[in-house]
Design an enzyme around this catalytic site. Structure first.
Site, PDB file in Angstrom:
ATOM      1  N   LYS A  78      12.835  38.127   7.493  1.00  0.00           N
ATOM      2  CA  LYS A  78      11.634  37.359   7.157  1.00  0.00           C
ATOM      3  C   LYS A  78      10.855  37.038   8.427  1.00  0.00           C
ATOM      4  CE  LYS A  78      10.459  33.110   4.549  1.00  0.00           C
ATOM      5  NZ  LYS A  78      11.041  31.959   3.806  1.00  0.00           N
ATOM      6  N   SER A 153       9.226  31.287  -0.782  1.00  0.00           N
ATOM      7  CA  SER A 153       8.360  31.911   0.197  1.00  0.00           C
ATOM      8  C   SER A 153       8.920  33.208   0.781  1.00  0.00           C
ATOM      9  CB  SER A 153       8.099  30.936   1.350  1.00  0.00           C
ATOM     10  OG  SER A 153       9.311  30.653   2.037  1.00  0.00           O
ATOM     11  N   SER A 177      13.288  28.802  -1.281  1.00  0.00           N
ATOM     12  CA  SER A 177      12.601  30.023  -0.858  1.00  0.00           C
ATOM     13  C   SER A 177      13.451  31.280  -0.746  1.00  0.00           C
ATOM     14  CB  SER A 177      11.910  29.786   0.484  1.00  0.00           C
ATOM     15  OG  SER A 177      10.684  29.160   0.253  1.00  0.00           O
TER      16      SER A 177
END
Ligand code: GLN
Length: 484
Positions: A78, A153, A177
């Protein structure tokens, strides 16, 4: 089976038996990544040359007799986790083309084990959101239906694993997330106990809640990846000196006699009927396997969402004060003075959701309101921790749907922040309490994946993973996204 469809475990077996080389596997993953990327848009940065070089090194280690389970396996990270040689943008304009001079501790762990990092994945700006639509860079699509969001997210990490663009990925979870996008994309996502995995090199959102964790195709891979990244790190004072058990050994367990609590506050009205049905079917499966399931009440969970939306923005407003155009990333052009430079840099650099959080958090922390908002929210947090403690006196794990609905259409919730915040109603409590929680796919409702969440006691990832594996084996979710 195509090479890009392999799990970490399967890939590891093929690499060790020399059926395939890491260069071949990485080449296949990169080809898949490029082919599918125009549809899914999961990546903010692809490091093809770097990945192939790393794969070559992994092949040398493999030729010398092998190594750790991640050796030679393509993995995505990420884009709020720092890796040398690649930009870290947090999907924000304010970081510009910032390239960190150091690795996050989890990236060091991947490198040490010889994993092949293929690139950095899209997210909601600074990890604030539930759909990846808050990215300042691009909108990632759900591989099951490209008109829908992948969740957030860590939407890029979830989408890329579901689409076979990487074999596994790392994400971060502050309020859901990792688990919510895993649920929306039909994969497995684990938020570890707070303090089990180092946060050094993770760009801070809400420091008392943030944890890094694995997004994988199955529970076995989740255990493998967790093993690689868990452990005390002197660079993160909140990481704990805890000797992890062998997580993969913990997978092979029966759930006969295991006590499952079903918090009624996380399974009420307002849940999509298809989600409810699948969770009910899964409960029946657990009972068939000899698990005991009973309803339990954790009354303070009703206040988890409001407490989170004070605590997380308060910490974010403080953490994000460092982005001032002086030390990192981009700076506004032609300011009249220093204050003007700060103001314009931040006004131009942050997107609307990040600004909303900074304003909420600054207000909640301001003199005169601190006790009424932040102080009160911290007290609620303590009550939630106590509620969980009591529940875990009676139950080994707690279960719920991961999310109230399946993946929603792109644009459906962007106009109403509160509606978006409600996507995290089931996941936020585990962050407030610091406990581990996993999401595993249990089926499809109207063609879209549904996730079951399993929460456990602090540092009891072994039981969480063991229960998850037993349920996974019984559910045997083998459907694949339409884009494949
Ligand atoms: N969706 C939640 C939020 O917007 C959680 C985000 C996260 O876990 N990083 O704050």
């Amino acid at each position: 089976m195509e090479l890009f469809e392999l799990s970490i475990k399967q890939a590891g077996e093929k690499l060790k038996s020399k059926e395939v080389s890491s260069v071949e596997l990485t080449t296949a993953a990169l080809a898949r990544l490029e082919a599918i990327e125009p549809k899914v848009k999961a990546f903010l940065h692809v490091s093809a040359d770097g990945a192939l070089a790393r794969a070559g090194e992994a092949d040398k280690r493999l030729a010398n007799g092998g190594g750790p389970p991640l050796l030679g396996v393509p993995i995505a990270v990420k884009d709020n986790i720092c890796a040398v040689g690649m930009p870290t943008t947090c999907a924000s304009k304010i970081l510009g083309d910032f390239v960190p001079p150091y690795n996050a501790t989890v990236v060091e762990a991947l490198n040490r084990d010889g994993a092949v990092i293929v690139g950095k994945t899209n997210l909601d700006e600074f990890a604030m959101g539930s759909s990846t639509e808050n990215s300042a860079k691009q909108i990632t699509a759900n591989p099951w239906d490209t008109g829908r969001v992948p969740g957030g997210s860590s939407g890029g990490s979830a989408a890329c694993v579901a689409a076979g663009q990487a074999i596994a990925a790392l994400g971060s979870d502050t309020g859901g997330s990792i688990r919510q996008p895993a649920s929306f994309c039909g994969i497995v996502g684990l938020k570890p106990t707070y303090g089990l995995v180092s946060r050094y090199g993770l760009v801070a959102f809400a420091s008392s809640l943030d944890q890094i964790g694995p997004l994988t195709k199955d529970v076995t891979d989740s255990a493998i990846l967790l093993q690689a990244i868990a452990g005390r790190d002197p660079a993160d004072s909140t990481s704990i000196d805890y000797q992890s058990p062998d997580y993969t050994a913990a997978l092979d367990r029966e759930i006969k006699g295991l006590r499952f609590g079903l918090p009624k506050e996380l399974f009420g009205a307002g849940f999509q009927p298809g989600v409810r049905d699948l969770i009910n079917q899964t409960i029946a499966l657990i009972e068939k396997l000899g698990g005991q399931v009973s309803e339990v009440s954790l009354p303070t969970l009703e206040y988890a969402l409001p407490a989170y939306y004070i605590i997380a923005p308060a910490e974010a407003s403080s953490n994000l004060a460092r982005f001032d155009g002086v030390r990192y990333g981009r700076r506004s052009v032609g300011p009249t003075d220093m204050v003007d430079s700060y103001m314009r840099t931040r006004a131009e650099g942050f997107g609307p959701e990040v600004k909303r959080r900074i304003m909420l958090g600054t207000y909640a922390l301001s003199a005169g309101y601190y006790e009424a908002y932040y102080g009160q929210a911290q007290k609620v947090r303590t009550l939630i921790i106590q509620d969980f403690k009591q529940a875990f006196d009676r139950f080994d794990v707690l279960i719920s749907p991961t999310t109230p609905t399946t993946a929603f259409p792109i644009g459906a919730k962007t106009g109403d922040p509160l509606e978006m915040y409600l996507s995290d109603i089931c996941t936020i409590p585990a962050n407030l309490a610091g406990i581990p929680a996993i999401s595993i796919p249990v089926g499809l409702a109207d063609g879209l994946p549904v996730g079951l969440q399993i929460m456990g006691k602090h540092f009891d990832e072994a039981t969480v993973l063991g229960a998850a594996r037993a349920i996974e084996a019984e559910v045997s979710f083998t459907d694949r996204p339409n884009t494949l």
